[in-house]
Design an enzyme around this catalytic site. Structure first.
Site, PDB file in Angstrom:
ATOM      1  N   HIS A  39      43.182  39.926  35.744  1.00 27.52           N
ATOM      2  CA  HIS A  39      42.365  39.220  36.723  1.00 27.52           C
ATOM      3  C   HIS A  39      42.019  40.217  37.817  1.00 27.52           C
ATOM      4  O   HIS A  39      42.874  40.585  38.621  1.00 27.52           O
ATOM      5  CB  HIS A  39      43.156  38.026  37.276  1.00 27.52           C
ATOM      6  CG  HIS A  39      42.308  37.044  38.007  1.00 27.52           C
ATOM      7  ND1 HIS A  39      42.829  36.134  38.891  1.00 27.52           N
ATOM      8  CD2 HIS A  39      40.977  36.823  37.993  1.00 27.52           C
ATOM      9  CE1 HIS A  39      41.860  35.393  39.388  1.00 27.52           C
ATOM     10  NE2 HIS A  39      40.720  35.785  38.855  1.00 27.52           N
ATOM     11  N   HIS A  77      40.738  28.899  30.570  1.00 25.05           N
ATOM     12  CA  HIS A  77      40.264  29.802  31.620  1.00 25.05           C
ATOM     13  C   HIS A  77      41.307  30.884  31.872  1.00 25.05           C
ATOM     14  O   HIS A  77      42.510  30.600  31.912  1.00 25.05           O
ATOM     15  CB  HIS A  77      40.021  29.008  32.910  1.00 25.05           C
ATOM     16  CG  HIS A  77      39.625  29.860  34.084  1.00 25.05           C
ATOM     17  ND1 HIS A  77      40.468  30.085  35.145  1.00 25.05           N
ATOM     18  CD2 HIS A  77      38.486  30.552  34.343  1.00 25.05           C
ATOM     19  CE1 HIS A  77      39.863  30.856  36.030  1.00 25.05           C
ATOM     20  NE2 HIS A  77      38.662  31.164  35.567  1.00 25.05           N
TER      21      HIS A  77
END
Length: 534
Positions: free
Chosen positions: A131, A85
């Site tokens: 992110h 992830h």
């Protein structure tokens, strides 16, 4: 001990009934070569010390099978896949650096699913990976693709999947596709648009060897028959809980201000998608987890997984018999901590994605689970998760079952600590924690006595573990040093029970992040007995 006696030992004690005299001779030579600092000495016997060193040799007497041995010709949806992830992050989820280094490290471990979040640069002319909506420092998208190409098959020849979370303009989608096609070239697997629309079954890992696949949200037909991006997917993060709300079904519902109008999907970008993906946003579980004619991939957050397992676990198991489910950590895990992968695996989820930037027992389980099948990154799901029962029922991990296998583990000794220590370090007091991770009925943790003042502790302790679902169970081992205030972690290992070899076996110990502690290993004896009940 000559080769014939060694062969007798392999047959009677190690359960290697197919071992031949030639193999015993080769093993004997290999051990003697290693003992003599790799000099080519072809001794025809082992002395007692050499035999003990053979037992404690992690490469010659490993606890697991080291070759790919499962059927790799079934659809990809029939396999668990080693999944990361936010694969580009070096640390926490809020302000760590983005880099190609963790991508390279993951691929060299054997990870087969890499996630990249794509965002426009400030000038809207280029693509960076970060992110989104955080303080993480970006890394160039093309550098990530180059790193994937150069390291994709360093640990396994089986396919790599790149999951893209796309926040790009249509123009930049075209640029992303151009970069992927140019860099990956013949490594990129691209089905035709017609094949993607009519995809009734995923291809098999065996047919995809050496190939890299792209998985992201596919184009969507609008009222005029034109291809568009799924509503809101260009600006609503699929996995960022700080930007989504939840309706009373437990499914994520997109926040209105973050939604964008449908936009055309660049045809080049549409052409590189080989695993069409979707998400739970705005839909109930019953609406999304529908087994249709064509197959797809769906993403579930950690809380969504828990919710669907609580409300409709049979839907999830049925869906994953043909389709792919990817599970990802809660957005609250800003420290890159993890959840247990067991819940996803026991309900058929193939891509259980964990944050690999940290450490802890959940990540140890992930690394240990994918030591199976030669460490190729694909582990075939048990048949009971791929089939319906006689009455149409599916596997329920909470259902009581008779004991299927009894695992007996005898702890003998730990080696290699003194060589790693300071001469002035006080003598340690070691103990072992050992247990099973699996379905609730099988899960347990036990502890040995403390062996005081010894660099080479020895035990004569045997643990017995009755297992109802050994196919989904791992044995977890931790070495601890007893301290006055708080005990010190010293090493760990997780091993899939379905792959364990019987007999006296060497287990390499790993550090907190799952990397080998050079020279530190355990000698244990494993006995596996199949039964139908106690």
């Amino acid at each position: 001990m000559d080769a014939s006696k060694l062969l007798e030992f392999l047959h009677k004690e190690q359960g290697e009934l197919k071992a031949t005299l030639q193999e015993a001779e080769q093993l004997l030579v290999q051990q003697n070569q290693q003992q003599q600092q790799q000099q080519l000495i072809h001794s025809q016997e082992l002395k007692i010390d050499d035999f003990f060193q053979l037992l404690c040799n992690g490469s010659l007497n490993a606890a697991l099978y080291t070759a790919v041995h499962q059927d790799m010709t079934q659809p990809v949806s029939h396999y668990y896949i080693y999944t990361g992830h936010n694969s580009y992050l070096t640390g926490n989820q809020l302000n760590s650096d983005c880099s190609v280094v963790p991508i390279i490290d993951a691929l060299r471990r054997g990870v087969r699913v890499i996630e990249l979040d794509l965002w426009p640069t400030t000038d809207k002319e280029n693509i960076e990976v970060l992110h989104g909506k955080t303080l993480t420092d970006p890394v160039d998208f093309e550098k990530c693709i180059v790193a994937i190409k150069e390291n994709a098959f360093s640990a396994s020849e089986y396919p790599v999947v790149i999951t893209l979370e796309d926040h790009l303009t249509t123009k930049l989608q075209g640029k992303a596709a151009e970069i992927i096609e140019r860099v990956l070239a013949n490594l990129l697997f691209c089905p035709s648009a017609h094949a993607l629309e009519d995809l009734e079954e995923f291809p098999a890992p065996e047919t995809l060897k050496g190939q890299i696949l792209i998985s992201t949200k596919p184009p969507k037909e609008d009222e005029d028959g034109e291809k568009t991006q799924a509503k809101g997917s260009s600006s609503v993060p699929e996995e960022k809980h700080e930007h989504v709300a939840h309706d009373n079904t437990g499914a994520a519902a997109s926040v209105g201000e973050n939604q964008a109008a449908d936009k055309p999907l660049h045809p080049k970008y549409a052409g590189i998608i080989s695993i069409p993906a979707g998400k739970m946003s705005g839909s109930s579980f019953k609406e999304v987890l529908v087994v249709g004619k064509t197959v797809k991939r769906i993403s579930l957050s950690e809380p969504q997984l828990e919710k669907v397992v609580e409300e409709s676990p049979e839907l999830l198991v049925k869906f994953t018999q043909r389709n792919i489910v990817r599970v990802y950590p809660s957005g609250m895990r800003v420290d890159s901590s993890n959840y247990s992968p067991i819940l996803g695996w026991t309900h058929g989820a193939q891509m259980v994605a964990l944050n690999m930037q940290g450490y802890g027992k959940h990540l140890w389980l992930l690394h240990g689970f994918f030591k199976a099948n030669g460490g190729c990154g694909y582990v075939k799901k048990p048949d009971f998760l791929l089939e319906m029962g006689k009455d149409g029922e599916v596997f329920d991990p909470l259902k009581p079952r008779p004991v299927k296998t009894i695992l007996k583990v005898k702890l003998l000794t730990c080696l290699g600590w003194k060589e790693r220590s300071s001469k002035h370090h006080p003598l340690p007091d070691f103990y072992i924690r050992m247990g099973i991770a699996g379905v609730p009925a099988d899960s347990v943790m036990k502890k040995t006595k403390v062996v005081e003042d010894s660099w080479t502790p020895t035990w004569d302790t045997e643990f017995e573990f009755p297992l109802t679902v050994p196919e989904l169970a791992l044995i977890r081992i931790e070495v601890q040093e007893e301290k006055y205030m708080k005990d010190d972690f010293e090493g760990q290992s997780c091993l899939p029970i379905s792959e364990l070899k019987s007999g006296y076996r060497c287990v390499q110990l790993l550090d907190r992040k799952g990397f080998p502690l050079a020279g530190v290993r355990m000698l244990l004896h494993f006995e596996l007995n199949t039964t139908t009940s106690l």
